[in-house]
Structure formats: structure tokens, C-alpha cells
Design an enzyme around this catalytic site. Structure first.
Site, PDB file in Angstrom:
ATOM      1  NE  ARG A   6       7.191  -2.649   6.056  1.00 46.74           N
ATOM      2  CZ  ARG A   6       5.956  -2.158   6.115  1.00 46.74           C
ATOM      3  NH1 ARG A   6       5.271  -1.944   5.012  1.00 46.74           N
ATOM      4  NH2 ARG A   6       5.394  -1.909   7.264  1.00 46.74           N
ATOM      5  NE  ARG A  20       7.400   0.406  10.248  1.00 44.48           N
ATOM      6  CZ  ARG A  20       6.307   0.563   9.506  1.00 44.48           C
ATOM      7  NH1 ARG A  20       6.379   1.149   8.321  1.00 44.48           N
ATOM      8  NH2 ARG A  20       5.153   0.154   9.923  1.00 44.48           N
ATOM      9  NE  ARG A  73       1.932  -3.320  11.849  1.00 41.85           N
ATOM     10  CZ  ARG A  73       2.814  -3.061  10.894  1.00 41.85           C
ATOM     11  NH1 ARG A  73       3.989  -3.664  10.907  1.00 41.85           N
ATOM     12  NH2 ARG A  73       2.538  -2.219   9.937  1.00 41.85           N
ATOM     13  CE  LYS A  81      -1.740   0.424   4.191  1.00 37.14           C
ATOM     14  NZ  LYS A  81      -1.207   1.567   4.942  1.00 37.14           N
ATOM     15  NE  ARG A 133      -3.925   1.082  10.298  1.00 40.73           N
ATOM     16  CZ  ARG A 133      -2.827   1.658   9.868  1.00 40.73           C
ATOM     17  NH1 ARG A 133      -2.884   2.718   9.129  1.00 40.73           N
ATOM     18  NH2 ARG A 133      -1.648   1.208  10.200  1.00 40.73           N
TER      19      ARG A 133
END
Ligand code: AMP
Length: 221
Positions: free
Chosen positions: A127, A162, A173, A13, A88
Site C-alpha cells: 500500500r 505509511r 495492528r 475498508k 474501535r
């Protein structure tokens, strides 16, 4: 053109939102980026958000709504934008609907980038992010590796992972995402705004799928 862009964490996204903003001339509004900056700078909003972000939970609606409302009520507010990661929850969507109505800025579409959980867990664990606040480039060791391992292509800073890209946090999540997103999509489906885009394939293919599904933009006020 005013868009909301939603999709599970790791769906690509952020990459697609950045491409859309560059190629269609839209302001890229990422609440995740704004919150991470606020935490890094130790602002009052950042201090309130920190524990939630590190636990993989959503930051309370009032904190995020305040961030968005103050940006869009500012005299230099963007009239053409892509919202990446906001709203959200139903509470955020209702607050955003009211704000856009007050400002006479109707939405053109709500894009939902749909990807299954299995590939997302693999992708997210791979990531890496550039911590340089003026760069913030993102990489993925599976699909978009940096030219030199561990180093940002754009600015040469050492890349970091992260806190919320660790596997246990990722599972939490995703659970949080699905709980909120069903309700959110139902809200926007009732307004006839949702466009579902399959999130499998390479970056350019997904981009073309999105662009060909977009409606004609409504006129600016
Ligand atoms: P993101 O980069 O969009 O995945 O956001 C990273 C983290 O920031 C999320 O896991 C949340 O803790 C927080 N966050 C970002 N946007 C929102 C939002 N709209 N509502 C609540 N929390 C958010």
C-alpha cells in the site's frame, strides 16, 4: 443513512467507505485521516497520538472520543455519515452510542468487511499513499497501481509508504484489531445492527455486496 464501517486494516475498508460516501451522499468520517492530519500539523491531539500510531497501537479512547464528539456536536454536523475506523473499542462504542442518542441520530447498520490475515499482510505491504493533504489518494501495487509507478494519478505528488504499513507493524495492528473487534461486534450484534460482508473479490463486486446488504435508511430527525 448512518453507518459504522469496520474491518481489519488493509481490508479495503477505506476504498469502500469512500465509494459509499460518494455514491450515497454520506460524509466520510475517517478517524485515521483526522489523526494523521493532526500529527502532520503538530496539534495537541496529534502530539498525544503520534507515538501510538507509529507503534501500531490504538490512540487512547479519550483522545479519539474528543475528536468525534467535537465534530458531531458542531452546528454544521453531518446528519448522514459513514464512520470509517471508529469506534474501535467497547469504550468508544459506548461513548458513541451516548452521543448519537443525545443527538437523536440512530444508526442504520454496522458493516463488517471480513478478510483473512494472510492476504491482508500481502496487501498492506503493497500500500502507498499520496502525502498531499488535500489529496490523500491511496494505491496498492497489487490491486490498484498508479498509472506511473510511485506518482499520484490525481495530483502528481511522489507517493510514500505509511510508517504503519511496514510488515512488523502490520502484524501488531492485526493483533490489536482482533482483540478489540470481537468485543465491539458482540456489542453491536446485541443491538441487531451488524451486517457481515465478505471482503474478497474486486472493488466493484465488494461494493455491490455491501449495497445489496444495506437496510432501508431511517428518517432523519
Ligand atoms: P486507520 O487509517 O484507520 O488504519 O488508522 C491509523 C491509525 O490511527 C491506527 O493504527 C491508530 O493508531 C489510529 N486510530 C485511528 N482511528 C482510531 C480509533 N478509533 N481509536 C484509536 N486509534 C485510532
Amino acid at each position: 443513512m448512518r453507518l459504522i464501517f469496520t474491518g481489519p486494516p488493509g481490508s479495503g475498508k477505506g476504498t469502500q467507505a469512500k465509494l459509499l460516501s460518494q455514491r450515497l451522499g454520506l460524509v466520510h468520517f475517517s478517524t485515521g485521516d483526522i489523526i494523521r492530519d493532526a500529527i502532520a500539523h503538530g496539534t495537541p491531539e496529534g502530539r498525544r497520538a503520534q507515538a501510538y500510531v507509529h507503534a501500531g497501537q490504538l490512540v487512547p479512547d479519550d483522545v479519539v472520543n474528543d475528536i468525534v464528539n467535537s465534530r458531531l456536536r458542531a452546528p454544521d454536523r453531518p446528519a448522514r455519515f459513514i464512520m470509517d475506523g471508529y469506534p474501535r473499542s467497547l469504550g468508544q462504542a459506548e461513548s458513541f452510542d451516548a452521543l448519537l442518542k443525545e443527538l437523536n441520530l440512530p444508526l442504520d447498520a454496522v458493516l463488517f468487511l471480513n478478510v483473512d490475515d494472510g492476504p491482508l499482510i500481502d496487501r498492506l505491504s503493497a500500500r502507498w499513499t499520496c502525502p498531499n493533504p488535500t489529496c490523500k489518494a491511496t494505491y496498492n501495487t497489487l490491486s490498484k497501481p498508479p498509472r506511473r509507478p510511485g506518482v499520484c494519478d490525481e495530483c502528481g505528488t511522489a507517493l510514500v509508504q505509511r510508517d504503519d504499513d511496514r510488515p512488523a507493524t502490520i502484524r501488531r495492528r492485526l493483533k490489536v484489531f482482533h482483540e478489540g473487534n470481537d468485543e465491539l461486534m458482540a456489542h453491536y450484534r446485541r443491538q441487531g445492527l451488524v451486517i457481515d460482508v465478505p471482503g474478497a473479490g474486486d472493488i466493484e463486486t465488494i461494493y455491490q455486496n455491501i449495497v445489496s446488504a444495506l437496510p432501508r435508511p431511517s428518517p432523519n430527525p
